[in-house]
Scaffold this motif. Structure first.
Motif, PDB file in Angstrom:
ATOM      1  N   GLU A 180       0.795  -1.281  -0.130  1.00 22.62           N
ATOM      2  CA  GLU A 180      -0.008  -0.061   0.050  1.00 22.62           C
ATOM      3  C   GLU A 180       0.686   1.354   0.112  1.00 22.62           C
ATOM      4  OE1 GLU A 180      -3.264   0.217  -0.303  1.00 22.62           O
ATOM      5  OE2 GLU A 180      -3.614  -1.897  -0.385  1.00 22.62           O
ATOM      6  N   ARG A 236       2.419   1.478  -3.670  1.00 27.56           N
ATOM      7  CA  ARG A 236       1.350   2.129  -4.314  1.00 27.56           C
ATOM      8  C   ARG A 236       1.057   3.528  -4.202  1.00 27.56           C
ATOM      9  NH1 ARG A 236      -1.809  -1.869  -3.727  1.00 27.56           N
ATOM     10  NH2 ARG A 236      -3.176  -0.931  -2.325  1.00 27.56           N
ATOM     11  N   ALA A 237       0.884   3.851  -3.139  1.00 30.77           N
ATOM     12  CA  ALA A 237       0.738   5.409  -2.664  1.00 30.77           C
ATOM     13  C   ALA A 237       1.949   6.155  -3.022  1.00 30.77           C
ATOM     14  CB  ALA A 237       0.692   5.554  -1.052  1.00 30.77           C
ATOM     15  N   THR A 238       3.104   5.547  -3.045  1.00 26.41           N
ATOM     16  CA  THR A 238       4.282   6.536  -3.534  1.00 26.41           C
ATOM     17  C   THR A 238       4.230   6.486  -4.811  1.00 26.41           C
ATOM     18  OG1 THR A 238       5.626   5.387  -1.405  1.00 26.41           O
ATOM     19  CG2 THR A 238       6.766   6.529  -3.436  1.00 26.41           C
ATOM     20  N   GLU A 245       1.662   6.337  -6.901  1.00 24.35           N
ATOM     21  CA  GLU A 245       0.566   7.250  -7.111  1.00 24.35           C
ATOM     22  C   GLU A 245       0.975   8.523  -6.739  1.00 24.35           C
ATOM     23  OE1 GLU A 245      -2.800   5.916  -5.008  1.00 24.35           O
ATOM     24  OE2 GLU A 245      -3.383   4.156  -6.148  1.00 24.35           O
ATOM     25  N   ARG A 246       1.704   8.788  -5.934  1.00 28.16           N
ATOM     26  CA  ARG A 246       1.981  10.196  -5.574  1.00 28.16           C
ATOM     27  C   ARG A 246       3.189  10.570  -6.503  1.00 28.16           C
ATOM     28  NH1 ARG A 246       3.174   9.083  -0.733  1.00 28.16           N
ATOM     29  NH2 ARG A 246       5.488   9.024  -1.005  1.00 28.16           N
TER      30      ARG A 246
END
Length: 345
Positions: A192, A195-197, A199-200
Protein backbone atom coordinates in the motif's frame (compact mmCIF):
# COMPACT_ATOMS: atom_id res chain seq x y z
CA UNK A 1 -2.39 -1.04 57.87
CA UNK A 2 -3.83 0.44 61.05
CA UNK A 3 -1.88 3.05 63.01
CA UNK A 4 -1.31 1.75 66.58
CA UNK A 5 0.48 3.68 69.34
CA UNK A 6 1.48 2.51 72.83
CA UNK A 7 0.68 4.32 76.08
CA UNK A 8 1.45 2.65 79.47
CA UNK A 9 0.14 -0.82 78.57
CA UNK A 10 -2.70 0.56 76.50
CA UNK A 11 -2.88 0.72 72.74
CA UNK A 12 -4.56 3.32 70.60
CA UNK A 13 -5.77 2.34 67.16
CA UNK A 14 -6.55 4.86 64.42
CA UNK A 15 -8.02 3.39 61.30
CA UNK A 16 -8.32 4.78 57.76
CA UNK A 17 -11.66 5.70 56.19
CA UNK A 18 -11.19 2.87 53.68
CA UNK A 19 -10.48 0.24 56.35
CA UNK A 20 -13.26 -1.56 58.25
CA UNK A 21 -12.14 -2.31 61.84
CA UNK A 22 -13.65 -5.08 63.99
CA UNK A 23 -12.70 -5.20 67.69
CA UNK A 24 -13.62 -8.24 69.78
CA UNK A 25 -12.92 -8.76 73.45
CA UNK A 26 -13.96 -11.91 75.21
CA UNK A 27 -15.95 -12.97 72.14
CA UNK A 28 -17.94 -9.77 72.08
CA UNK A 29 -17.87 -7.24 69.30
CA UNK A 30 -16.99 -3.86 70.78
CA UNK A 31 -16.11 -1.79 67.71
CA UNK A 32 -17.23 -2.36 64.15
CA UNK A 33 -16.92 0.16 61.28
CA UNK A 34 -14.57 2.08 58.96
CA UNK A 35 -12.28 4.85 60.17
CA UNK A 36 -12.57 4.04 63.90
CA UNK A 37 -10.29 5.36 66.61
CA UNK A 38 -10.26 3.83 70.13
CA UNK A 39 -8.12 2.59 73.02
CA UNK A 40 -7.73 -1.11 73.82
CA UNK A 41 -5.59 -3.53 75.77
CA UNK A 42 -3.40 -5.76 73.66
CA UNK A 43 -3.77 -8.89 75.80
CA UNK A 44 -7.55 -9.04 75.57
CA UNK A 45 -8.27 -7.52 72.13
CA UNK A 46 -8.89 -9.35 68.86
CA UNK A 47 -8.62 -6.95 65.92
CA UNK A 48 -9.47 -7.33 62.26
CA UNK A 49 -8.91 -4.81 59.47
CA UNK A 50 -10.82 -5.34 56.25
CA UNK A 51 -10.12 -2.92 53.33
CA UNK A 52 -13.30 -1.68 51.69
CA UNK A 53 -11.77 0.40 48.88
CA UNK A 54 -11.62 -0.69 45.22
CA UNK A 55 -8.65 -2.90 44.46
CA UNK A 56 -6.97 -3.55 41.12
CA UNK A 57 -5.80 -7.12 40.45
CA UNK A 58 -3.60 -7.55 37.38
CA UNK A 59 -3.28 -11.04 35.98
CA UNK A 60 -1.48 -12.70 33.09
CA UNK A 61 -2.15 -16.26 32.01
CA UNK A 62 -1.53 -18.49 29.02
CA UNK A 63 -4.12 -20.39 27.01
CA UNK A 64 -4.33 -22.55 23.88
CA UNK A 65 -6.70 -21.85 21.04
CA UNK A 66 -8.70 -24.40 19.06
CA UNK A 67 -5.94 -24.60 16.44
CA UNK A 68 -3.36 -25.40 19.15
CA UNK A 69 -1.69 -22.01 19.27
CA UNK A 70 -0.48 -20.58 22.57
CA UNK A 71 -1.67 -17.09 23.48
CA UNK A 72 -0.98 -14.86 26.47
CA UNK A 73 -3.83 -12.86 27.97
CA UNK A 74 -3.42 -9.72 30.08
CA UNK A 75 -6.41 -8.70 32.17
CA UNK A 76 -7.25 -6.55 35.18
CA UNK A 77 -10.10 -7.19 37.63
CA UNK A 78 -11.40 -4.40 39.87
CA UNK A 79 -13.06 -5.67 43.05
CA UNK A 80 -13.99 -4.58 46.52
CA UNK A 81 -15.08 -6.22 49.76
CA UNK A 82 -18.76 -5.38 50.03
CA UNK A 83 -19.43 -7.31 53.29
CA UNK A 84 -16.50 -6.89 55.69
CA UNK A 85 -18.09 -9.09 58.37
CA UNK A 86 -18.47 -12.04 55.99
CA UNK A 87 -14.99 -11.52 54.58
CA UNK A 88 -13.49 -11.34 58.07
CA UNK A 89 -15.28 -14.58 58.97
CA UNK A 90 -14.10 -16.40 55.81
CA UNK A 91 -10.57 -15.03 55.56
CA UNK A 92 -7.94 -14.12 58.10
CA UNK A 93 -7.92 -10.29 58.30
CA UNK A 94 -6.65 -10.23 61.90
CA UNK A 95 -3.91 -7.74 62.72
CA UNK A 96 -1.17 -7.66 65.32
CA UNK A 97 -2.25 -5.40 68.21
CA UNK A 98 1.28 -4.08 68.54
CA UNK A 99 2.20 -3.35 64.91
CA UNK A 100 -1.14 -3.24 63.07
CA UNK A 101 0.12 -5.65 60.39
CA UNK A 102 -1.92 -8.53 59.10
CA UNK A 103 -1.09 -11.86 60.61
CA UNK A 104 -1.92 -13.67 57.38
CA UNK A 105 -2.13 -12.90 53.66
CA UNK A 106 -5.83 -12.35 52.96
CA UNK A 107 -5.38 -10.18 49.86
CA UNK A 108 -3.16 -12.83 48.28
CA UNK A 109 -5.84 -15.41 48.90
CA UNK A 110 -8.41 -13.15 47.25
CA UNK A 111 -6.06 -12.55 44.33
CA UNK A 112 -5.55 -16.29 43.85
CA UNK A 113 -9.28 -16.91 43.97
CA UNK A 114 -10.09 -14.19 41.42
CA UNK A 115 -7.19 -15.13 39.13
CA UNK A 116 -8.02 -18.81 39.00
CA UNK A 117 -11.71 -18.13 38.46
CA UNK A 118 -11.06 -15.59 35.66
CA UNK A 119 -8.45 -17.86 34.05
CA UNK A 120 -10.87 -20.80 34.05
CA UNK A 121 -13.50 -18.86 32.12
CA UNK A 122 -10.93 -17.33 29.73
CA UNK A 123 -9.48 -20.75 28.94
CA UNK A 124 -12.96 -22.05 28.33
CA UNK A 125 -13.72 -19.43 25.63
CA UNK A 126 -10.23 -19.45 24.05
CA UNK A 127 -10.10 -23.23 23.74
CA UNK A 128 -13.06 -23.05 21.31
CA UNK A 129 -11.74 -20.09 19.31
CA UNK A 130 -9.11 -20.22 16.52
CA UNK A 131 -6.11 -17.95 16.74
CA UNK A 132 -7.16 -15.58 13.97
CA UNK A 133 -10.60 -15.03 15.54
CA UNK A 134 -9.07 -14.69 19.00
CA UNK A 135 -6.73 -11.97 17.78
CA UNK A 136 -9.58 -10.12 16.08
CA UNK A 137 -12.49 -10.44 18.51
CA UNK A 138 -11.00 -12.39 21.38
CA UNK A 139 -10.51 -9.43 23.70
CA UNK A 140 -14.19 -8.60 23.81
CA UNK A 141 -15.24 -12.24 24.05
CA UNK A 142 -12.80 -12.99 26.86
CA UNK A 143 -13.77 -9.85 28.78
CA UNK A 144 -17.49 -10.63 28.54
CA UNK A 145 -16.92 -14.26 29.51
CA UNK A 146 -14.75 -13.38 32.52
CA UNK A 147 -17.23 -10.74 33.71
CA UNK A 148 -20.14 -13.17 33.37
CA UNK A 149 -18.20 -15.97 35.02
CA UNK A 150 -17.15 -13.87 38.01
CA UNK A 151 -20.67 -12.52 38.41
CA UNK A 152 -22.04 -16.06 38.47
CA UNK A 153 -19.37 -17.51 40.75
CA UNK A 154 -21.14 -18.39 44.06
CA UNK A 155 -17.98 -18.36 46.12
CA UNK A 156 -17.34 -14.66 45.67
CA UNK A 157 -20.59 -13.38 47.26
CA UNK A 158 -20.23 -15.93 50.02
CA UNK A 159 -16.79 -14.45 50.72
CA UNK A 160 -18.15 -10.89 50.71
CA UNK A 161 -16.42 -9.91 47.42
CA UNK A 162 -18.02 -7.83 44.68
CA UNK A 163 -16.48 -7.54 41.19
CA UNK A 164 -16.64 -3.94 39.96
CA UNK A 165 -15.09 -4.18 36.47
CA UNK A 166 -13.13 -6.48 34.18
CA UNK A 167 -10.67 -5.28 31.54
CA UNK A 168 -8.70 -7.36 29.05
CA UNK A 169 -5.77 -5.40 27.64
CA UNK A 170 -4.28 -7.82 25.14
CA UNK A 171 -4.22 -11.28 23.64
CA UNK A 172 -0.84 -12.00 22.13
CA UNK A 173 0.46 -15.13 20.45
CA UNK A 174 3.99 -16.46 20.73
CA UNK A 175 6.72 -14.20 19.28
CA UNK A 176 7.41 -16.51 16.30
CA UNK A 177 3.72 -16.78 15.46
CA UNK A 178 3.25 -13.04 15.93
CA UNK A 179 6.11 -12.30 13.55
CA UNK A 180 4.69 -14.76 11.03
CA UNK A 181 1.28 -13.09 11.31
CA UNK A 182 2.79 -9.65 11.00
CA UNK A 183 4.66 -10.50 7.80
CA UNK A 184 1.62 -10.55 5.42
CA UNK A 185 0.21 -7.45 7.06
CA UNK A 186 3.55 -5.71 6.79
CA UNK A 187 3.89 -6.76 3.18
CA UNK A 188 0.40 -5.52 2.46
CA UNK A 189 1.13 -2.27 4.26
CA UNK A 190 4.39 -1.99 2.32
CA UNK A 191 2.53 -2.65 -0.92
CA UNK A 192 0.00 0.00 0.00
CA UNK A 193 2.83 2.36 0.85
CA UNK A 194 4.59 1.57 -2.44
CA UNK A 195 1.35 2.02 -4.37
CA UNK A 196 0.75 5.29 -2.57
CA UNK A 197 4.33 6.31 -3.39
CA UNK A 198 3.89 5.38 -7.04
CA UNK A 199 0.56 7.16 -7.19
CA UNK A 200 2.09 10.18 -5.52
CA UNK A 201 4.97 10.10 -8.01
CA UNK A 202 2.50 9.67 -10.87
CA UNK A 203 0.49 12.60 -9.57
CA UNK A 204 3.70 14.60 -9.21
CA UNK A 205 4.76 13.68 -12.78
CA UNK A 206 1.30 14.58 -14.05
CA UNK A 207 1.43 17.87 -12.20
CA UNK A 208 4.92 18.56 -13.55
CA UNK A 209 3.66 17.74 -17.07
CA UNK A 210 0.69 20.03 -16.55
CA UNK A 211 3.01 22.73 -15.24
CA UNK A 212 5.33 22.23 -18.23
CA UNK A 213 2.37 22.40 -20.61
CA UNK A 214 1.14 25.53 -18.89
CA UNK A 215 4.61 27.06 -19.14
CA UNK A 216 4.83 26.08 -22.83
CA UNK A 217 1.37 27.46 -23.47
CA UNK A 218 2.38 30.62 -21.64
CA UNK A 219 5.54 30.88 -23.75
CA UNK A 220 3.54 30.32 -26.94
CA UNK A 221 1.00 32.92 -25.90
CA UNK A 222 3.83 35.28 -24.96
CA UNK A 223 5.51 34.73 -28.34
CA UNK A 224 2.18 35.31 -30.10
CA UNK A 225 1.64 38.51 -28.17
CA UNK A 226 5.23 39.58 -28.88
CA UNK A 227 4.57 38.93 -32.57
CA UNK A 228 1.42 41.02 -32.35
CA UNK A 229 3.40 43.67 -30.53
CA UNK A 230 6.08 43.65 -33.23
CA UNK A 231 3.42 43.88 -35.94
CA UNK A 232 1.71 46.70 -34.10
CA UNK A 233 5.03 48.45 -33.60
CA UNK A 234 5.78 48.05 -37.33
CA UNK A 235 2.34 49.37 -38.20
CA UNK A 236 2.85 52.28 -35.82
CA UNK A 237 6.31 52.93 -37.28
CA UNK A 238 4.95 52.85 -40.83
CA UNK A 239 2.09 55.09 -39.83
CA UNK A 240 4.48 57.44 -38.10
CA UNK A 241 6.80 57.42 -41.15
CA UNK A 242 3.85 58.09 -43.42
CA UNK A 243 2.72 60.90 -41.19
CA UNK A 244 6.27 62.30 -41.09
CA UNK A 245 6.50 61.97 -44.89
CA UNK A 246 3.16 63.68 -45.31
CA UNK A 247 4.25 66.40 -42.92
CA UNK A 248 7.57 66.75 -44.78
CA UNK A 249 5.67 66.90 -48.09
CA UNK A 250 3.38 69.56 -46.69
CA UNK A 251 6.38 71.46 -45.38
CA UNK A 252 8.19 71.04 -48.70
CA UNK A 253 5.14 72.24 -50.62
CA UNK A 254 4.80 75.17 -48.28
CA UNK A 255 8.52 75.90 -48.56
CA UNK A 256 8.33 75.61 -52.37
CA UNK A 257 5.28 77.85 -52.49
CA UNK A 258 7.00 80.31 -50.21
CA UNK A 259 10.15 80.10 -52.33
CA UNK A 260 8.08 80.62 -55.49
CA UNK A 261 6.33 83.54 -53.89
CA UNK A 262 9.67 84.95 -52.77
CA UNK A 263 11.14 84.34 -56.23
CA UNK A 264 8.13 85.96 -57.88
CA UNK A 265 8.36 88.88 -55.48
CA UNK A 266 12.12 89.09 -56.04
CA UNK A 267 11.64 88.90 -59.81
CA UNK A 268 8.95 91.51 -59.68
CA UNK A 269 11.13 93.65 -57.47
CA UNK A 270 14.07 93.06 -59.84
CA UNK A 271 11.90 93.96 -62.83
CA UNK A 272 10.69 97.07 -61.09
CA UNK A 273 14.24 97.88 -60.05
CA UNK A 274 15.52 97.22 -63.58
CA UNK A 275 12.76 99.36 -65.00
CA UNK A 276 13.55 102.06 -62.46
CA UNK A 277 17.26 101.78 -63.22
CA UNK A 278 16.56 101.82 -66.94
CA UNK A 279 14.28 104.80 -66.53
CA UNK A 280 16.87 106.50 -64.36
CA UNK A 281 19.63 105.61 -66.80
CA UNK A 282 17.52 106.88 -69.65
CA UNK A 283 16.79 110.06 -67.78
CA UNK A 284 20.46 110.37 -66.78
CA UNK A 285 21.48 109.74 -70.40
CA UNK A 286 19.05 112.30 -71.60
CA UNK A 287 20.27 114.71 -68.96
CA UNK A 288 23.87 113.99 -69.87
CA UNK A 289 23.06 114.31 -73.55
CA UNK A 290 21.34 117.61 -72.91
CA UNK A 291 24.24 118.73 -70.73
CA UNK A 292 26.72 117.54 -73.31
CA UNK A 293 24.79 119.32 -76.00
CA UNK A 294 24.63 122.44 -73.88
CA UNK A 295 28.34 122.09 -73.11
CA UNK A 296 29.13 121.64 -76.72
CA UNK A 297 26.93 124.55 -77.56
CA UNK A 298 28.63 126.67 -74.97
CA UNK A 299 32.08 125.57 -76.02
CA UNK A 300 31.23 126.11 -79.64
CA UNK A 301 30.42 129.67 -78.98
CA UNK A 302 33.56 130.41 -76.87
CA UNK A 303 36.88 131.32 -78.43
CA UNK A 304 39.92 129.08 -78.36
CA UNK A 305 41.78 131.00 -75.73
CA UNK A 306 38.93 130.66 -73.33
CA UNK A 307 38.74 126.96 -74.00
CA UNK A 308 42.45 126.65 -73.35
CA UNK A 309 41.99 128.49 -70.08
CA UNK A 310 39.08 126.27 -69.11
CA UNK A 311 41.09 123.25 -70.08
CA UNK A 312 43.95 124.37 -67.96
CA UNK A 313 41.61 125.05 -65.10
CA UNK A 314 39.93 121.62 -65.40
CA UNK A 315 43.34 120.02 -65.65
CA UNK A 316 44.51 121.87 -62.61
CA UNK A 317 41.45 120.72 -60.72
CA UNK A 318 42.17 117.11 -61.54
CA UNK A 319 45.92 117.19 -60.94
CA UNK A 320 47.30 116.31 -57.58
CA UNK A 321 48.51 119.02 -55.26
CA UNK A 322 51.84 120.52 -56.41
CA UNK A 323 53.80 122.36 -53.76
CA UNK A 324 56.51 123.64 -56.11
CA UNK A 325 57.17 123.58 -59.88
CA UNK A 326 60.57 123.98 -61.44
CA UNK A 327 60.50 125.17 -65.04
CA UNK A 328 63.67 124.75 -66.95
CA UNK A 329 64.50 127.03 -69.88
CA UNK A 330 64.04 124.19 -72.31
CA UNK A 331 60.53 123.38 -71.09
CA UNK A 332 59.57 127.06 -71.02
CA UNK A 333 60.89 127.59 -74.55
CA UNK A 334 58.95 124.59 -75.87
CA UNK A 335 55.77 125.64 -74.12
CA UNK A 336 55.96 129.19 -75.47
CA UNK A 337 56.61 127.88 -78.93
CA UNK A 338 53.50 125.70 -78.74
CA UNK A 339 51.39 128.57 -77.53
CA UNK A 340 52.59 130.79 -80.34
CA UNK A 341 51.85 128.10 -82.86
CA UNK A 342 48.32 127.66 -81.59
CA UNK A 343 47.69 131.36 -81.67
CA UNK A 344 48.78 131.63 -85.24
CA UNK A 345 46.50 128.85 -86.15
Amino acid sequence: MADITRRLGWRHLRGAPTAHIRHHRGGKLLHDGPGLSFWFRALTAALSEVPVDDRELAMTFHARTSDFQDVAAQATVTYRISDPAVAASRLDFSIDPDTGAWRGTPLEQLGTLLTETAQQHALDVLSRTPLSAALVDGVTAVRERIAAGLAGEPRLPSTGIEVVAVRVMALRPEPEVERALRTPAREQIQQEADRATYERRAVAVERERAIAENELASQIELARREEQLVDQQGTNARREAEEHAAADAVRAEAEAARTVRLADAEAARSVRLARAEAEGAREVGEARAQAQAAWLRVHGEVDVATLHALTGTRLAENLPRIDSVTVSPDVLTGLLARLGTQEQA
